[in-house]
Design an enzyme around this catalytic site. Structure first.
Site, PDB file in Angstrom:
ATOM      1  N   ASP A 177      23.315  69.848  21.501  1.00  0.00           N
ATOM      2  CA  ASP A 177      24.329  68.822  21.229  1.00  0.00           C
ATOM      3  C   ASP A 177      25.178  68.586  22.480  1.00  0.00           C
ATOM      4  OD1 ASP A 177      25.929  67.033  19.902  1.00  0.00           O
ATOM      5  OD2 ASP A 177      27.103  68.543  18.830  1.00  0.00           O
TER       6      ASP A 177
HETATM    7 MG   LIG Z   1      31.329  70.820  19.863  1.00  0.00          MG
END
Ligand SMILES: [Mg+2]
Ligand SMILES: Nc1ncnc2c1ncn2[C@@H]1O[C@H](COP(=O)(O)OP(=O)(O)O)[C@@H](O)[C@H]1O
Length: 252
Positions: A177
């Site tokens: 991410d």
């Molecule tokens: Mg984060």
């Protein structure tokens, strides 16, 4: 089984409301009393500013140390239930154990990531678990999101971010991410990456996976520019990041 580093200790904790829990901690920084970090009331007394909100990292201090606490959750779209349980298979495969060990391993590779301090895995039912992770706070740091909502960054800083990401890719780290909030810059100009949930060191990091990391970051910067009233990000900044990245990859 993944072998814990010598300074990592594990024990069975008390858990909240009679649930079984396992705790892992770095005995060079804390003792078994680190179990208190996972107690909501203790944390509320020791955290900076606000009471811990759900789904938010919490900054707290204990003795001389400053730490960051986060609870694992999935989902979390505004207005939706934040789910905090995962299917349990094996302690070493839990989100918190994986992230704790991955941080430890990346630090041994000299990669700029926070030091893992403690993690707890709590059995919520015979088949599910939830948990938390505590890391050492990166002193004097701000996320790229916070910085860009105040002022633009010079090209050299963008290039440095690119070089830092390339350093991770050289060690075959895939960040699951990579967004602007997971990149921290210190006042001294160092770049750190945080939030390695679901990330891994791959046997081989393909050019495609490396590019997917960069594209995700680019999308996150574009999205923030659309959503925030002030956000200093221009395509020239991205070019500076890419040139830092490409130069570091070429230097190998
Ligand atoms: Mg984060
Ligand atoms: N070790 C750390 N030192 C300083 N700030 C941190 C640290 N870890 C996280 N943060 C800050 O807290 C935010 C949320 O933490 P993160 O690990 O990314 O959890 P989340 O899953 O909520 O995104 C980060 O964007 C960063 O600003």
């Amino acid at each position: 089984m993944r072998l814990p580093t010598v300074h990592c200790r594990q024990f069975e904790g008390k858990g909240s409301q009679g649930k079984k829990s396992q705790i892992i901690y770095d005995s060079e920084i804390v003792g078994p009393d680190c179990e208190q970090f996972f107690d909501r009331e203790w944390l509320a007394r020791h955290c900076d500013r606000c009471a811990p909100k759900r789904g938010q990292a919490v900054l707290f201090s204990n003795g001389d140390g400053e730490f960051v606490y986060k609870r694992y959750h999935r989902g979390g779209l505004p207005g939706r239930m934040v789910k905090r349980s995962y299917w349990y298979h094996d302690l070493d495969e839990t989100r918190m154990w994986r992230e704790f060990h991955l941080l430890d391993r990346m630090r041994s590779l000299d990669l700029p990531v926070p030091r893992p301090v403690a993690a707890r895995c709590e059995k919520l039912s015979p088949l599910t678990y939830g948990g938390e992770l505590v890391t050492e706070k990166i002193p004097d740091s701000q996320s790229l999101t916070e910085m860009l909502s105040r002022a633009p960054l010079p090209a050299e800083a963008w290039s440095k971010v690119g070089r830092a990401i390339a350093g991770f890719h050289r060690q075959r780290v895939y960040h699951a991410d990579l967004n602007a909030s997971n990149i921290l810059l210190t006042r001294a100009g160092e770049v750190f990456l945080v939030d390695f949930d679901k990330s891994e060191i791959r046997e081989k990091l393909t050019a495609r996976a490396a590019l997917a990391n960069l594209q995700r970051l680019h999308r996150s910067l574009c999205k923030l520019r659309r959503r925030l009233p002030v956000f200093h990000f221009a395509e020239d900044d991205w070019r500076a990041l890419r040139s830092g990245y490409d130069a570091a990859v070429a230097a190998g």
